[in-house]
Write an enzyme that holds these catalytic residues in place. Sequence first.
Site, PDB file in Angstrom:
ATOM      1  CG  MET A  93       2.440  -0.739   5.008  1.00 39.11           C
ATOM      2  SD  MET A  93       1.189  -0.955   3.778  1.00 39.11           S
ATOM      3  CE  MET A  93      -0.150  -0.914   4.781  1.00 39.11           C
TER       4      MET A  93
ATOM      5  CG  HIS B 244       5.755   0.022  -3.193  1.00 42.08           C
ATOM      6  ND1 HIS B 244       5.814  -1.091  -2.440  1.00 42.08           N
ATOM      7  CD2 HIS B 244       7.033   0.532  -3.112  1.00 42.08           C
ATOM      8  CE1 HIS B 244       6.953  -1.355  -2.085  1.00 42.08           C
ATOM      9  NE2 HIS B 244       7.892  -0.489  -2.687  1.00 42.08           N
TER      10      HIS B 244
ATOM     11  CD  GLU C 257      -2.967   0.832  -0.240  1.00 39.76           C
ATOM     12  OE1 GLU C 257      -3.146   2.145  -0.604  1.00 39.76           O
ATOM     13  OE2 GLU C 257      -3.263  -0.384  -0.648  1.00 39.76           O
TER      14      GLU C 257
HETATM   15  P1  AMP Z   1      11.332   0.293  -2.352  1.00 41.56           P
HETATM   16  O1  AMP Z   1      10.532  -0.718  -3.348  1.00 41.56           O
HETATM   17  O2  AMP Z   1      11.307  -0.281  -0.929  1.00 41.56           O
HETATM   18  O3  AMP Z   1      12.725   0.673  -2.953  1.00 41.56           O
HETATM   19  O4  AMP Z   1      10.422   1.391  -2.229  1.00 41.56           O
HETATM   20  C1  AMP Z   1      10.169   2.263  -3.417  1.00 41.56           C
HETATM   21  C2  AMP Z   1       9.596   3.598  -2.921  1.00 41.56           C
HETATM   22  O5  AMP Z   1       8.451   3.412  -2.002  1.00 41.56           O
HETATM   23  C3  AMP Z   1      10.692   4.254  -2.156  1.00 41.56           C
HETATM   24  O6  AMP Z   1      10.567   5.848  -2.694  1.00 41.56           O
HETATM   25  C4  AMP Z   1      10.355   4.253  -0.732  1.00 41.56           C
HETATM   26  O7  AMP Z   1      10.440   5.279   0.140  1.00 41.56           O
HETATM   27  C5  AMP Z   1       8.733   4.053  -0.950  1.00 41.56           C
HETATM   28  N1  AMP Z   1       8.268   3.414   0.252  1.00 41.56           N
HETATM   29  C6  AMP Z   1       8.340   2.288   0.647  1.00 41.56           C
HETATM   30  N2  AMP Z   1       7.662   1.847   1.846  1.00 41.56           N
HETATM   31  C7  AMP Z   1       6.722   3.063   2.052  1.00 41.56           C
HETATM   32  C8  AMP Z   1       6.006   3.287   2.790  1.00 41.56           C
HETATM   33  N3  AMP Z   1       5.483   2.467   3.838  1.00 41.56           N
HETATM   34  N4  AMP Z   1       5.185   4.633   2.808  1.00 41.56           N
HETATM   35  C9  AMP Z   1       5.286   5.136   1.534  1.00 41.56           C
HETATM   36  N5  AMP Z   1       6.237   5.080   0.806  1.00 41.56           N
HETATM   37  C10 AMP Z   1       7.148   3.845   0.858  1.00 41.56           C
END
Ligand code: AMP
Length: 287
Positions: A190, A43, A41
């Site tokens: 998350m 993402h 959620e």
């Molecule tokens: P990742 O796939 O973990 O590399 O994350 C991709 C993007 O999603 C990055 O900009 C993260 O900061 C963002 N993201 C990951 N978890 C969350 C969350 N719980 N709430 C908001 N954005 C998130």
Amino acid sequence: MAGEAKMRVVSMIREMQRLADALRSQGQRIGLVPTMGALHEGHLSLIRRACELSDVVVVSVFVNPTQFVAGEDFETYPRDLERDLRGIAAAGGEVVFTPPAEEMYPRGFSTYVEVERLTEGLCGTFRPGHFRGVTTVVTKLLCAVKPHVAVFGQKDAQQAAVIRRMTRDLNMDVEISVAPTVREPDGLAMSSRNMYLSPEEREDAGILFQSLESARRMIEGGERCADRIVASMKMLVSSRPRVQVEYVEAVDAQQLETMKILRGKVLIALAVRIGRARLIDNLMIEV
Ligand code: AMP
């Protein structure tokens, strides 16, 4: 472009660039949401924000090998493209850019982008080379997708600060938008890595958010001494036997430098290990 039926999956950089050129020549505003897949959620909230800020949203799904440090979970990082595609379509993403690793890093690849200072503390201390991988892949994604705006999550606060600095320092013609952290009902941020947690570990993980909330209450109660806040957070987090603290720090939100007396925009950030998961969280607060 709208709706699941028209969603386009692109895996080659050249094709992505031609599509971006075509969209731009039609006057369409392009939004990019970079991800490593295993979407949750958090993402999807970034995709929805990107929809508000642009006409066509491109979501990249790429588990970037250069941002994993030796011994980390690159091989076992969760991958489920079919499920991700359904989530992206439902959230309003219209293009999915999912290049194979050889497309992003062909033989002979030898150019990296590195932001100094901001990347040295916090997670940079524990994951040497991580941010160099992040800034390099984000630069490559910006060159492939040519977005007007790129959306990142506040959950990775240091990453967001580093990307902002990189685009400013290198005059990259893109707007950076940072969206709030999406949380589970108990406050746990998350993360794709939460699925590594056993039920007992998952329960203990709630202490991260609780410690940030206790810091918020201390600050709202008038506490300004960073050491006292950090010590109290460390004590609280360490009260859970399965949680090992990597760092708890109070830094200024722009330079990410350690503060003694809290003033202005403050970032309180922590990283812990629980079982095989490394979890991070943070609180941004105006003092
Ligand atoms: P990742 O796939 O973990 O590399 O994350 C991709 C993007 O999603 C990055 O900009 C993260 O900061 C963002 N993201 C990951 N978890 C969350 C969350 N719980 N709430 C908001 N954005 C998130």
